[in-house]
Design an enzyme around this catalytic site. Structure first.
Site, PDB file in Angstrom:
ATOM      1  N   GLY A   1      -8.682  37.756 -69.121  1.00  0.00           N
ATOM      2  CA  GLY A   1      -7.382  37.242 -69.519  1.00  0.00           C
ATOM      3  C   GLY A   1      -6.760  36.373 -68.438  1.00  0.00           C
ATOM      4  N   SER A   2      -5.466  36.486 -68.303  1.00  0.00           N
ATOM      5  CA  SER A   2      -4.734  35.572 -67.423  1.00  0.00           C
ATOM      6  C   SER A   2      -5.012  35.770 -65.941  1.00  0.00           C
ATOM      7  CB  SER A   2      -3.229  35.690 -67.686  1.00  0.00           C
ATOM      8  OG  SER A   2      -2.926  35.181 -68.973  1.00  0.00           O
ATOM      9  N   THR A   3      -5.665  36.875 -65.556  1.00  0.00           N
ATOM     10  CA  THR A   3      -6.037  36.998 -64.144  1.00  0.00           C
ATOM     11  C   THR A   3      -7.050  35.915 -63.773  1.00  0.00           C
ATOM     12  OG1 THR A   3      -7.783  38.620 -64.623  1.00  0.00           O
ATOM     13  CG2 THR A   3      -5.587  39.484 -64.088  1.00  0.00           C
TER      14      THR A   3
END
Length: 483
Positions: free
Chosen positions: A216-218
């Site tokens: 995801g956004s990591t």
């Protein structure tokens, strides 16, 4: 000698030399391989007849052997079994060995070549042979904080020391009790193992190192690193951040988790895009950079390489042959991007360590039965993922995420923290994964953490990296820095 007798003699000579060669091949050349083969009953009985060495955490044996009155002589026991199960593994007469019990078996069993002199002395003096010991890098306070943080949840935590790659904590929940697999009762072992295999939550799996997740956004940290390293972007570069990004080759457009703009306008700085976790901005940046640039950057951080095989570590994946929509999704850690918590902890640790990726290690040192040191693990640089200048810019951007963005729940009084949230979509029938990665203190990082939550007893609307995973990361960092 007539011809028939001569032929028979030659044939017997050939058979004799073939037999002699085979005996030497088995007894010498292949002996070590056969001795190490799991299921070799003779070797197992010999191992069980001696005291197996301990696996030690901060001076305390978490795996050790006790003498019994049965034929196997020694029984393997595990202290705080659920806390350390995925690190120690188990030592079982019927199931074999797993994790450190397997990877360091020669030292623990006392058969390592470096212990040859000790074995000879034991034989001459008629002293009971013993195995050596394995010291792990784990900090018990940090391990406990991670384990307690995951209570009631399904997920994993990894904490690394950025400057060395030392694993300070590695926790996977749910866990299991290796004592049940290391008993001397074949029936009870088989029953316990079948229960583990039938458990849909897979408690025997080390989620921290051997399970892939969409990051995801990591993963936007990797995209940001590629952007800054390209020389075409800086932290304050304005990037396009529309409420909806028109993707080529598809009628399905990219939207933001905010269901609108990420900021006050459709053009924001790269720092603001990271702080607000702006999907459309990073998708646009990723498509601009191209597939090769993102893959190269991911590989510099460690994607595609297996780390910590001794605890069943697997390589993280950045996909090949992407079209434009797939590249956009990959730029925000979706599509077929897959990462382990260990890998995302390494990304974070590298940023905290001026761009240098350190090889993670969980074995601090090996010692003989007499406590004489056999080996000490030395820190090893794997690669320079980004330059020190880019790493410093990323550190400041991650601090902004915590100070003014989605990472506020991880704030620690008096300590500047860098972090990044992530909420990774999975399938329509299950909730998303919640991620959080962070490091602290920002001016002299002592710990880098990755937390992933697969499942928790909360509503779907409450699942986000900031709400679920960040408080766990905070408690782990506080355990390291003594807050």
């Amino acid at each position: 000698m007539n011809r028939p007798i001569r032929r028979v003699a030659v044939a017997f000579m050939v058979l004799f030399f073939a037999l002699l060669a085979n005996v030497n091949y088995i007894q010498a050349y292949k002996a070590d391989e056969y001795n190490k083969r799991e299921g070799n009953t003779r070797v197992l009985l010999d191992e069980y007849a001696r005291q197996r060495g301990p696996i030690v955490v901060d001076g305390t044996p978490v795996a050790y052997s006790v003498r019994t009155d049965d034929d196997l002589v020694y029984l393997r026991r595990y202290r705080d079994p659920h806390l350390y199960a995925h690190l120690t593994g188990f030592y079982s007469f019927t199931l074999g060995r797993r994790a450190i019990e397997s990877a360091q078996n020669d030292v623990l069993a006392g058969t390592d070549s470096r212990l040859f002199v000790r074995r000879v002395v034991d034989m001459i003096t008629n002293r009971q042979p013993q195995g050596g010991s394995v010291q792990l890098t784990i900090d018990p306070r940090v391990q406990q904080a991670a384990y307690e943080g995951l209570k009631g949840k399904v997920g994993a935590v990894v904490a690394l020391e950025p400057k060395t790659g030392k694993v300070l904590a590695m926790v996977s929940r749910p866990s299991y009790d290796p004592n049940k697999l290391s008993s001397h009762s074949s029936r009870s072992i088989q029953k316990a193992w079948e229960e583990l295999l039938e458990d849909p939550s897979n408690p025997w799996e080390n989620r921290a190192a051997e399970r892939h997740y969409p990051p995801g956004s990591t993963f936007k940290l990797v995209t940001a690193a590629a952007a800054l390293s390209s020389g075409r972007y800086e932290a304050d570069t304005l990037v396009s951040a529309p409420a909806e990004l028109d993707l080529p080759l598809t009628t399905v457009n990219m939207t933001n988790w905010q269901d609108g703009l990420c900021g006050s306008s459709d053009r924001i700085t790269l720092t603001e895009a990271l702080a607000t976790s702006c999907n459309t901005a990073f998708a646009a940046v990723g498509m601009d950079l191209g597939e090769d640039a993102l893959r190269e950057q991911a590989e510099k951080f460690g994607f595609g390489t297996t780390f910590l095989p001794e605890v069943r570590g697997v390589a993280s994946v950045f996909p090949d042959e992407l079209n434009a929509p797939q590249l956009a999704q990959s730029s925000i850690g979706q599509f077929d991007v897959r990462a382990t918590p260990l890998q995302m902890a390494m990304v974070t640790a590298a940023i905290a360590n001026d761009g240098k990726v350190m090889k993670p290690y969980v074995v601090e040192s090996l010692s003989g039965p007499d406590l004489q040191t056999l080996e000490v693990t030395e820190p090893e640089v794997v690669s320079e993922a980004v330059s020190p200048q880019v790493a410093n810019a990323l550190k400041q951007m991650m601090v902004e995420v915590v100070e003014n963005g989605t990472g506020k729940p991880v704030k620690i009084d008096g300590i500047q923290v860098g972090g990044k949230t992530g909420t990774a979509q999975t399938t329509p029938d299950r909730p998303p994964y919640a991620w959080f990665v962070s490091f602290a203190p920002a001016d002299d990082p002592q710990v880098a953490v990755a937390v992933v939550i697969e499942k928790a007893n909360v509503g779907r609307s409450e699942i986000s990296g900031g709400r679920l995973a960040a408080p766990i990361a905070k408690s782990v960092m506080e355990a390291v820095i003594g807050k």
